[in-house]
Scaffold this motif. Structure first.
Motif, mmCIF file in Angstrom:
data_model
loop_
_atom_site.group_PDB
_atom_site.id
_atom_site.type_symbol
_atom_site.label_atom_id
_atom_site.label_comp_id
_atom_site.label_asym_id
_atom_site.label_seq_id
_atom_site.Cartn_x
_atom_site.Cartn_y
_atom_site.Cartn_z
ATOM 1 N N ALA A 63 -7.219 58.873 -1.242
ATOM 2 C CA ALA A 63 -8.516 58.917 -0.392
ATOM 3 C C ALA A 63 -9.485 58.838 -1.485
ATOM 4 O O ALA A 63 -10.524 57.882 -1.474
ATOM 5 N N GLN A 64 -9.568 59.468 -2.487
ATOM 6 C CA GLN A 64 -10.647 59.426 -3.744
ATOM 7 C C GLN A 64 -10.476 58.293 -4.477
ATOM 8 O O GLN A 64 -11.346 57.828 -4.896
ATOM 9 N N GLU A 65 -9.200 58.052 -4.671
ATOM 10 C CA GLU A 65 -8.909 56.764 -5.557
ATOM 11 C C GLU A 65 -9.387 55.453 -4.797
ATOM 12 O O GLU A 65 -9.854 54.672 -5.332
ATOM 13 N N SER A 66 -9.263 55.643 -3.254
ATOM 14 C CA SER A 66 -9.780 54.454 -2.569
ATOM 15 C C SER A 66 -11.288 54.309 -2.796
ATOM 16 O O SER A 66 -11.798 53.156 -2.945
ATOM 17 N N PHE A 67 -11.959 55.416 -2.921
ATOM 18 C CA PHE A 67 -13.511 55.338 -3.144
ATOM 19 C C PHE A 67 -13.930 54.914 -4.295
ATOM 20 O O PHE A 67 -15.045 54.019 -4.527
ATOM 21 N N ILE A 68 -13.066 55.068 -5.272
ATOM 22 C CA ILE A 68 -13.225 54.514 -6.767
ATOM 23 C C ILE A 68 -13.178 53.305 -6.643
ATOM 24 O O ILE A 68 -13.872 52.478 -7.304
ATOM 25 N N ARG A 69 -11.949 52.707 -5.963
ATOM 26 C CA ARG A 69 -11.660 51.261 -6.143
ATOM 27 C C ARG A 69 -13.007 50.473 -5.382
ATOM 28 O O ARG A 69 -13.168 49.595 -5.954
ATOM 29 N N ALA A 70 -13.326 51.180 -4.281
ATOM 30 C CA ALA A 70 -14.235 50.419 -3.711
ATOM 31 C C ALA A 70 -15.688 50.466 -4.311
ATOM 32 O O ALA A 70 -16.447 49.338 -4.333
ATOM 33 N N TYR A 71 -15.814 51.442 -5.332
ATOM 34 C CA TYR A 71 -17.009 51.738 -5.803
ATOM 35 C C TYR A 71 -16.922 50.625 -6.859
ATOM 36 O O TYR A 71 -18.075 49.857 -7.323
ATOM 37 N N LEU A 87 -12.955 48.947 3.325
ATOM 38 C CA LEU A 87 -12.356 50.248 3.019
ATOM 39 C C LEU A 87 -11.052 50.168 3.341
ATOM 40 O O LEU A 87 -10.276 50.811 2.679
ATOM 41 N N ARG A 88 -10.976 50.065 4.610
ATOM 42 C CA ARG A 88 -9.519 50.493 5.165
ATOM 43 C C ARG A 88 -8.442 49.547 4.682
ATOM 44 O O ARG A 88 -7.358 50.012 4.137
ATOM 45 N N ALA A 89 -8.619 48.347 4.293
ATOM 46 C CA ALA A 89 -7.890 47.628 3.416
ATOM 47 C C ALA A 89 -7.436 47.872 1.933
ATOM 48 O O ALA A 89 -6.406 47.885 1.877
ATOM 49 N N ILE A 90 -8.567 48.264 1.447
ATOM 50 C CA ILE A 90 -8.241 49.100 0.162
ATOM 51 C C ILE A 90 -7.172 50.175 0.217
ATOM 52 O O ILE A 90 -6.329 50.355 -0.486
ATOM 53 N N VAL A 91 -7.562 50.944 1.417
ATOM 54 C CA VAL A 91 -6.908 52.554 1.641
ATOM 55 C C VAL A 91 -5.512 51.945 1.906
ATOM 56 O O VAL A 91 -4.370 52.775 1.197
ATOM 57 N N VAL A 92 -5.013 51.195 2.746
ATOM 58 C CA VAL A 92 -3.834 50.500 3.253
ATOM 59 C C VAL A 92 -3.044 50.246 2.287
ATOM 60 O O VAL A 92 -1.824 50.619 2.001
ATOM 61 N N ASN A 93 -3.807 49.306 1.053
ATOM 62 C CA ASN A 93 -3.051 48.683 0.056
ATOM 63 C C ASN A 93 -2.758 49.720 -0.894
ATOM 64 O O ASN A 93 -1.428 49.751 -1.339
ATOM 65 N N LEU A 94 -3.349 50.825 -1.097
ATOM 66 C CA LEU A 94 -2.923 51.767 -2.068
ATOM 67 C C LEU A 94 -2.135 52.800 -1.496
ATOM 68 O O LEU A 94 -0.911 53.306 -2.237
ATOM 69 N N CYS A 95 -2.211 52.921 -0.236
ATOM 70 C CA CYS A 95 -1.089 53.564 0.248
ATOM 71 C C CYS A 95 0.529 53.134 0.262
ATOM 72 O O CYS A 95 1.505 53.506 0.076
ATOM 73 N N TYR A 96 0.425 51.675 0.709
ATOM 74 C CA TYR A 96 1.659 50.854 0.395
ATOM 75 C C TYR A 96 2.300 50.885 -1.070
ATOM 76 O O TYR A 96 3.236 51.004 -0.973
ATOM 77 N N ASP A 97 1.232 50.886 -1.931
ATOM 78 C CA ASP A 97 1.725 50.670 -3.426
ATOM 79 C C ASP A 97 2.686 52.248 -3.651
ATOM 80 O O ASP A 97 3.502 52.233 -4.197
ATOM 81 N N GLU A 98 1.992 53.007 -3.105
ATOM 82 C CA GLU A 98 2.593 54.544 -3.407
ATOM 83 C C GLU A 98 3.715 54.608 -2.600
ATOM 84 O O GLU A 98 4.491 55.323 -3.231
ATOM 85 N N LEU A 99 3.837 54.176 -1.440
ATOM 86 C CA LEU A 99 5.185 54.256 -0.710
ATOM 87 C C LEU A 99 6.239 53.674 -1.440
ATOM 88 O O LEU A 99 7.409 53.838 -1.276
ATOM 89 N N ARG A 100 6.005 52.451 -1.786
ATOM 90 C CA ARG A 100 7.020 51.898 -2.355
ATOM 91 C C ARG A 100 7.317 52.342 -3.685
ATOM 92 O O ARG A 100 8.245 52.278 -4.210
ATOM 93 N N ARG A 101 6.373 53.069 -4.188
ATOM 94 C CA ARG A 101 6.786 53.553 -5.771
ATOM 95 C C ARG A 101 7.580 54.614 -5.605
ATOM 96 O O ARG A 101 8.444 55.022 -6.402
ATOM 97 N N ARG A 102 7.537 55.317 -4.400
ATOM 98 C CA ARG A 102 8.472 56.566 -3.980
ATOM 99 C C ARG A 102 9.511 56.225 -2.871
ATOM 100 O O ARG A 102 9.327 57.062 -1.893
ATOM 101 N N ARG A 103 9.838 55.105 -2.988
ATOM 102 C CA ARG A 103 10.867 54.551 -1.875
ATOM 103 C C ARG A 103 11.871 55.699 -1.544
ATOM 104 O O ARG A 103 12.277 56.264 -2.408
ATOM 105 N N ARG A 104 12.182 55.913 -0.517
ATOM 106 C CA ARG A 104 13.109 56.893 -0.156
ATOM 107 C C ARG A 104 14.324 56.138 0.766
ATOM 108 O O ARG A 104 14.092 55.275 1.465
ATOM 109 N N ARG A 105 15.449 57.157 0.813
ATOM 110 C CA ARG A 105 16.627 56.540 1.677
ATOM 111 C C ARG A 105 16.778 57.239 2.695
ATOM 112 O O ARG A 105 16.587 58.426 2.731
#
Lengths: 213, 155
Positions: A63-71, A87-105
């Motif tokens: 969430a904090q990172e999203s605000f920094i990106r937005a700023y 702002l939601r688009a920024i949050v969603v894309n950050l969350c998506y990146d993070e989910l892909r980074r730690r992909r689970r099985r």
């Protein structure tokens, strides 16, 4: 405004303004206006992040990172769409990146369940619907197990599931936010529902088995 | 209420936004329909995240006080954005680095000059020129011993 401190007066001045005016002030060099803007949207942003990550610290970091990106990207914001959507688009894309980074099985779901988690699974099996709703509110395990179930989905499926079910976004909105075609969103939603149902059935069965043994 | 309508109401039941009438209808349907009852139990396993009030769920977990927005308060994992933000602060950073470098150079020079050995060779430094062999050096414990004269032997 006699009797109010300068800080209170500033707060009153900013809180009365719409998002667009605050953005203009930020772009004009008043970073205090962004604090007001972030405060306004923070609950929604954090809530969305918590739908993707059970780890509270991680959710707040994103969430904090999203605000920094937005700023840092505020100059690229165009007033055609609401700031909240941008702002939601920024949050969603950050969350998506993070989910892909730690992909689970999917195999990770079948693991050890704690005693409270088993209790919740048994409640979900035998209690009445009203009791289930009431019990889930009181239990942290219900929240954790739901996250474990969602963790079994592929990042793409989870994105669609959360945005559609939790944020009540339309297929076209999701497609636009993620940069996908609408067909892809529909297919992902279908697959996500199927996969989630399958895993939930397994979890319910595990609760039933513990109940019988 | 049919099965399709009932499943549309699951979310409202969970969020407690359904009217009393719809809620009663749904509960009655769930009692009589085994398939929908099972579907609700499956729904309930993911509903805390997908349909829950996340503020309330988060409140259950202990958490520190809410932070104000601050650029300095950024997570370290996100290096790319950190770089972007850092770029905007470069003048201040360069000023600080230049000051630190100047202090280091000054301190190092002072330390070197205060401890450096004489330039002349060691042999020259230890030899004492003849002109300095006068009465003033007689009391010096480090002065070389002079050969005895006849008058010294007489006394």
């Amino acid at each position: 405004m006699l009797g109010l401190s300068a800080r209170s007066r500033e707060w009153w001045r900013l809180s009365a303004k719409p998002d667009e005016e605050l953005i203009a002030e930020v772009l004009g060099g008043d970073s205090g206006a962004f604090t007001e803007l972030a405060g306004r949207h923070r609950p929604r942003v954090e809530r969305l992040c918590r739908r993707f990550f059970s780890d509270e610290e991680m959710a707040r970091d994103i969430a904090q990172e999203s605000f920094i990106r937005a700023y840092t990207a505020l100059a690229t914001y165009r007033a055609e769409m609401p700031f909240g959507g941008w702002l939601r688009a920024i949050v969603v894309n950050l969350c998506y990146d993070e989910l892909r980074r730690r992909r689970r099985r999917p195999e990770e779901l079948v693991g050890d369940f704690s005693a409270p988690e088993v209790q919740w699974m048994q409640t979900a099996n035998v209690a009445s619907p009203e009791e289930i709703v009431g019990d889930a509110e009181e239990r942290r395990e219900a929240y954790d197990l739901a996250h474990r179930l969602l963790d079994t989905l592929k990042p793409e499926d989870r994105m669609v599931m959360v945005l559609k079910e939790s944020e009540d976004m339309s297929v076209s909105d999701i497609a636009e936010t993620l940069g996908w075609s609408e067909a892809k969103v529909k297919i992902r939603a279908f697959r996500a529902r199927q996969a989630l149902r399958k895993q939930a059935e397994r979890m319910l069965a595990a609760g039933r088995n513990r109940l019988q043994s | 209420m049919n099965c399709f309508e009932a499943r549309q109401e699951f979310s409202a039941l969970w969020r407690k936004t359904a009217t009393a009438e719809r809620r009663a209808e749904l509960l009655a349907h769930l009692k009589g329909c085994e398939k929908c009852d099972h579907a609700f139990r499956v729904f309930a396993l993911t509903a805390p995240v997908l349909h829950g009030e996340m503020e309330r769920d988060a409140a259950r977990v202990s958490r520190p006080a809410r932070r104000e927005f601050s650029l300095a308060d950024r997570p370290r994992r996100f290096a790319s954005v950190s770089r972007e933000v850092a770029l905007s602060r470069q003048p201040i950073r360069w000023l600080a680095m230049s000051a630190a470098a100047a202090i280091f150079v000054f301190a190092a020079s002072t330390a070197y000059l205060s401890t450096r050995t004489p330039n002349e060779p060691l042999g020259e430094a230890l030899s004492i020129p003849e002109t300095s062999m006068n009465s003033e050096t007689a009391g010096d414990p480090l002065a070389p011993e002079m050969p005895m004269t006849e008058s010294d032997l007489a006394s």
